[in-house]
Write an enzyme that holds these catalytic residues in place. Structure first.
Site, PDB file in Angstrom:
ATOM      1  N   ARG A 270      45.278 -36.890  41.001  1.00  0.00           N
ATOM      2  CA  ARG A 270      45.080 -36.249  39.703  1.00  0.00           C
ATOM      3  C   ARG A 270      43.888 -35.309  39.786  1.00  0.00           C
ATOM      4  O   ARG A 270      42.853 -35.655  40.362  1.00  0.00           O
ATOM      5  CB  ARG A 270      44.836 -37.309  38.619  1.00  0.00           C
ATOM      6  CG  ARG A 270      44.901 -36.749  37.212  1.00  0.00           C
ATOM      7  CD  ARG A 270      44.548 -37.798  36.171  1.00  0.00           C
ATOM      8  NE  ARG A 270      43.112 -37.978  36.051  1.00  0.00           N
ATOM      9  CZ  ARG A 270      42.519 -38.658  35.062  1.00  0.00           C
ATOM     10  NH1 ARG A 270      43.245 -39.237  34.129  1.00  0.00           N
ATOM     11  NH2 ARG A 270      41.208 -38.779  35.020  1.00  0.00           N
TER      12      ARG A 270
ATOM     13  N   TYR B  13      36.363 -34.872  29.637  1.00  0.00           N
ATOM     14  CA  TYR B  13      37.115 -36.063  30.035  1.00  0.00           C
ATOM     15  C   TYR B  13      37.601 -35.956  31.481  1.00  0.00           C
ATOM     16  O   TYR B  13      38.097 -34.910  31.904  1.00  0.00           O
ATOM     17  CB  TYR B  13      38.342 -36.274  29.128  1.00  0.00           C
ATOM     18  CG  TYR B  13      39.300 -37.268  29.720  1.00  0.00           C
ATOM     19  CD1 TYR B  13      39.069 -38.638  29.580  1.00  0.00           C
ATOM     20  CD2 TYR B  13      40.382 -36.855  30.482  1.00  0.00           C
ATOM     21  CE1 TYR B  13      39.907 -39.556  30.180  1.00  0.00           C
ATOM     22  CE2 TYR B  13      41.219 -37.767  31.076  1.00  0.00           C
ATOM     23  CZ  TYR B  13      40.986 -39.125  30.924  1.00  0.00           C
ATOM     24  OH  TYR B  13      41.809 -40.030  31.538  1.00  0.00           O
TER      25      TYR B  13
ATOM     26  N   ASP C 208      45.795 -34.496  33.421  1.00  0.00           N
ATOM     27  CA  ASP C 208      45.779 -35.187  32.133  1.00  0.00           C
ATOM     28  C   ASP C 208      45.096 -34.314  31.096  1.00  0.00           C
ATOM     29  O   ASP C 208      43.913 -33.999  31.215  1.00  0.00           O
ATOM     30  CB  ASP C 208      45.032 -36.519  32.286  1.00  0.00           C
ATOM     31  CG  ASP C 208      45.069 -37.375  31.030  1.00  0.00           C
ATOM     32  OD1 ASP C 208      45.674 -36.953  30.027  1.00  0.00           O
ATOM     33  OD2 ASP C 208      44.491 -38.479  31.057  1.00  0.00           O
TER      34      ASP C 208
ATOM     35  N   HIS D 226      44.960 -35.326  27.922  1.00  0.00           N
ATOM     36  CA  HIS D 226      44.340 -36.374  27.116  1.00  0.00           C
ATOM     37  C   HIS D 226      44.438 -36.131  25.611  1.00  0.00           C
ATOM     38  O   HIS D 226      43.446 -36.253  24.877  1.00  0.00           O
ATOM     39  CB  HIS D 226      42.881 -36.582  27.536  1.00  0.00           C
ATOM     40  CG  HIS D 226      42.483 -38.022  27.532  1.00  0.00           C
ATOM     41  ND1 HIS D 226      41.532 -38.553  26.683  1.00  0.00           N
ATOM     42  CD2 HIS D 226      42.920 -39.062  28.259  1.00  0.00           C
ATOM     43  CE1 HIS D 226      41.391 -39.839  26.898  1.00  0.00           C
ATOM     44  NE2 HIS D 226      42.238 -40.193  27.850  1.00  0.00           N
TER      45      HIS D 226
ATOM     46  N   GLU E 291      50.133 -34.867  31.795  1.00  0.00           N
ATOM     47  CA  GLU E 291      50.033 -36.115  31.017  1.00  0.00           C
ATOM     48  C   GLU E 291      49.418 -35.886  29.640  1.00  0.00           C
ATOM     49  O   GLU E 291      48.453 -35.119  29.500  1.00  0.00           O
ATOM     50  CB  GLU E 291      49.170 -37.111  31.802  1.00  0.00           C
ATOM     51  CG  GLU E 291      48.928 -38.438  31.113  1.00  0.00           C
ATOM     52  CD  GLU E 291      47.960 -39.304  31.884  1.00  0.00           C
ATOM     53  OE1 GLU E 291      47.492 -40.298  31.307  1.00  0.00           O
ATOM     54  OE2 GLU E 291      47.662 -38.993  33.053  1.00  0.00           O
TER      55      GLU E 291
ATOM     56  N   GLU F  97      50.203 -43.932  27.352  1.00  0.00           N
ATOM     57  CA  GLU F  97      49.211 -44.957  27.675  1.00  0.00           C
ATOM     58  C   GLU F  97      48.656 -45.631  26.423  1.00  0.00           C
ATOM     59  O   GLU F  97      48.133 -46.745  26.507  1.00  0.00           O
ATOM     60  CB  GLU F  97      48.080 -44.381  28.524  1.00  0.00           C
ATOM     61  CG  GLU F  97      47.177 -43.394  27.819  1.00  0.00           C
ATOM     62  CD  GLU F  97      46.126 -42.818  28.749  1.00  0.00           C
ATOM     63  OE1 GLU F  97      44.945 -42.783  28.353  1.00  0.00           O
ATOM     64  OE2 GLU F  97      46.478 -42.399  29.870  1.00  0.00           O
TER      65      GLU F  97
ATOM     66  N   ARG G 121      54.094 -44.140  30.352  1.00  0.00           N
ATOM     67  CA  ARG G 121      52.747 -44.452  30.826  1.00  0.00           C
ATOM     68  C   ARG G 121      52.241 -45.839  30.434  1.00  0.00           C
ATOM     69  O   ARG G 121      51.186 -46.265  30.901  1.00  0.00           O
ATOM     70  CB  ARG G 121      51.774 -43.409  30.264  1.00  0.00           C
ATOM     71  CG  ARG G 121      51.928 -42.040  30.867  1.00  0.00           C
ATOM     72  CD  ARG G 121      51.339 -41.987  32.263  1.00  0.00           C
ATOM     73  NE  ARG G 121      49.888 -42.005  32.206  1.00  0.00           N
ATOM     74  CZ  ARG G 121      49.090 -42.711  33.007  1.00  0.00           C
ATOM     75  NH1 ARG G 121      49.600 -43.513  33.914  1.00  0.00           N
ATOM     76  NH2 ARG G 121      47.787 -42.651  32.881  1.00  0.00           N
TER      77      ARG G 121
ATOM     78  N   GLU H 138      49.349 -45.240  38.588  1.00  0.00           N
ATOM     79  CA  GLU H 138      47.935 -44.832  38.601  1.00  0.00           C
ATOM     80  C   GLU H 138      47.101 -45.921  39.271  1.00  0.00           C
ATOM     81  O   GLU H 138      47.326 -47.109  39.050  1.00  0.00           O
ATOM     82  CB  GLU H 138      47.452 -44.610  37.173  1.00  0.00           C
ATOM     83  CG  GLU H 138      46.013 -44.114  37.070  1.00  0.00           C
ATOM     84  CD  GLU H 138      45.611 -43.833  35.630  1.00  0.00           C
ATOM     85  OE1 GLU H 138      44.581 -43.163  35.437  1.00  0.00           O
ATOM     86  OE2 GLU H 138      46.322 -44.274  34.710  1.00  0.00           O
TER      87      GLU H 138
ATOM     88  N   TRP I 142      39.823 -37.457  21.439  1.00  0.00           N
ATOM     89  CA  TRP I 142      39.113 -37.571  22.713  1.00  0.00           C
ATOM     90  C   TRP I 142      40.109 -37.809  23.851  1.00  0.00           C
ATOM     91  O   TRP I 142      40.038 -37.229  24.883  1.00  0.00           O
ATOM     92  CB  TRP I 142      38.115 -38.746  22.661  1.00  0.00           C
ATOM     93  CG  TRP I 142      37.423 -38.897  23.975  1.00  0.00           C
ATOM     94  CD1 TRP I 142      36.394 -38.133  24.474  1.00  0.00           C
ATOM     95  CD2 TRP I 142      37.717 -39.823  25.011  1.00  0.00           C
ATOM     96  NE1 TRP I 142      36.034 -38.519  25.743  1.00  0.00           N
ATOM     97  CE2 TRP I 142      36.840 -39.580  26.094  1.00  0.00           C
ATOM     98  CE3 TRP I 142      38.656 -40.849  25.152  1.00  0.00           C
ATOM     99  CZ2 TRP I 142      36.868 -40.319  27.293  1.00  0.00           C
ATOM    100  CZ3 TRP I 142      38.684 -41.590  26.319  1.00  0.00           C
ATOM    101  CH2 TRP I 142      37.801 -41.320  27.380  1.00  0.00           C
TER     102      TRP I 142
END
Length: 412
Positions: A147, A159, A220, A222, A246, A272, A293, A349, A412
């Site tokens: 990643r 992040y 990602d 996020h 992602e 996730e 995820r 991951e 975030w």
């Protein structure tokens, strides 16, 4: 196989973890992971005060019945706290069942579908030289999928970017990025979407130029983009052949992914922060994503994630289970056992835990040729050291919050 005890253990060997230990009247012990980053004590209380008393006297072999009993019987369904607690119970019961059978857990899930589970690591850097150093460090460790996260010019903290150097990877210290800060309140970061959208394509152009077409790359976003911004990012990254992009946009609004799909062929990974099959219903049925995820730890355990993945298999959607350091080695082991058995496994991951964490949990996963494989020990292959765990008391820690440049609270 009656359950005699259900004990909740909160420990902090480098970071906070919540572990459920179930003991049967025959003395067989199973472990489950109930860690919820920044809200650990909520899950610990839910388990200790509301779930553990209900388990004593139940048949440990009745895994599906216990899952339904805790999910439907509680009336207040779903949510991360409830589903993390159910996940811990479910995983511990599967651990017990496999130990009684004398088999590694994956054998009870149908046996292996592959030799090992392809995993990806996290490379990051504040600038390109630091990022390239981090990528090379991961390649030297044996990762074949990586990643890519970088700093954004003008933003002091972003992040996914390590605050420690790439040289620390695999050294036993903090791996590459642990966002939960030990403090009484969350830290605040700032965000500029336009700067990010300008910068990221140039990063992937440089990475492809430096490392070639064969290296598997992921990224990602996020949850920080609107659907049209997500579509723009996916389209701009198409030339660099990402394995996935992602969490491009908050996916609670499942219909939003229709817009993203209309504009880009970059594969999408979502989930996730999802914890039940209902969170994925439209996303999977309309094939709006390519990878699921949710990890075993946060989505109702092996039973819960297997249910999601069986549904996903109907639509050629694969697994990409979350595996940060806030999923304990118990949760990671459970994900790899399940991943080894799933036909529609995609990737796992894999953030390396600290030496302190591994000393407490005693994981036995084997990493080689860019992938993970469980050991042949009966159960999950975890050797949890309760005495050592007791030497690492809980410390308050929170994930950061995020604000736009004008001060507006942002994802975030």
């Amino acid at each position: 196989m009656r359950i005699e005890r259900a004990d909740v253990i909160v420990t902090s060997p480098g970071r906070n973890f919540v572990t459920l230990k179930i003991t049967t009247a025959d003395g067989v012990v199973g472990f489950g992971d109930a860690t919820l980053n920044g809200r650990e004590l909520s899950v610990a209380s839910y388990l200790r005060d509301h779930v553990a008393p209900l388990l004593v006297g139940r048949d440990a072999h009745r895994i599906e019945d216990t899952w339904q009993y805790l999910y439907r019987g509680g009336y207040w369904r779903r949510g991360p706290v409830t589903m993390a607690a159910i996940a811990a119970v479910d995983t511990a019961l599967w651990d017990i069942k496999a130990k009684v059978a004398g088999l590694p857990l994956y054998q009870l899930l149908g046996g292996e579908s592959r030799e090992r589970c392809l995993v990806y690591g996290h490379a990051s850097g504040r600038d390109l030289p630091e990022l390239f150093e981090s990528v090379r460090a991961h390649q030297e460790l044996g990762f074949r999928a990586i990643r890519i996260q970088t700093g954004v010019p003008g933003l002091p903290s972003v992040y996914g970017v390590a605050s420690s150097s790439a040289a620390s990877v695999g050294s036993g210290g903090r791996y590459d990025y642990e966002p939960a800060r030990r403090a009484a309140r969350p830290t605040e970061e700032t965000w500029d979407t336009r700067a990010y959208l300008r910068h990221v394509p140039t990063v992937f152009e440089a990475v492809r130029s430096e490392f070639g077409p064969e290296l598997v790359l992921l990224h990602d976003a996020h949850h920080r983009l609107t659907p049209i911004q997500a579509a723009k990012l996916g389209k701009s990254l198409e030339p660099y052949d990402l394995f996935w992009l992602e969490d491009v946009t908050p996916a609670e609004n499942q219909e939003a992914l229709r817009l993203v799909r209309q504009h880009t062929t970059t594969p999408l990974a979502i989930g996730e922060v999802f914890n039940t099959i209902w969170d994925y219903q439209s996303l999977i049925q309309e094939q709006l994503i390519d990878y699921v995820r949710s990890p075993v730890t946060h989505a109702g355990g092996i039973t819960g994630v297997r249910r999601i993945m069986d549904f996903a298999a109907l639509y050629q959607v694969k697994s990409g289970m979350h595996g940060p350091t806030d999923v304990s080695p118990i949760g990671m082991s459970a994900s790899v056992h399940l991943g080894l058995a799933l036909h529609n496994f995609g990737i796992q991951e894999y953030m390396l835990h600290s030496e302190q964490t591994n000393e407490v949990f005693g994981p036995t996963l084997e990493f080689a040729d860019g992938g993970l494989r469980p050991s042949e020990e009966p159960g999950l292959g975890i050797h949890f050291d309760e005495e050592l765990a007791a030497k690492h008391p809980y410390e308050p820690a929170y994930l950061p919050t995020n604000r736009l440049l004008d001060g507006t609270v942002h994802d975030w």
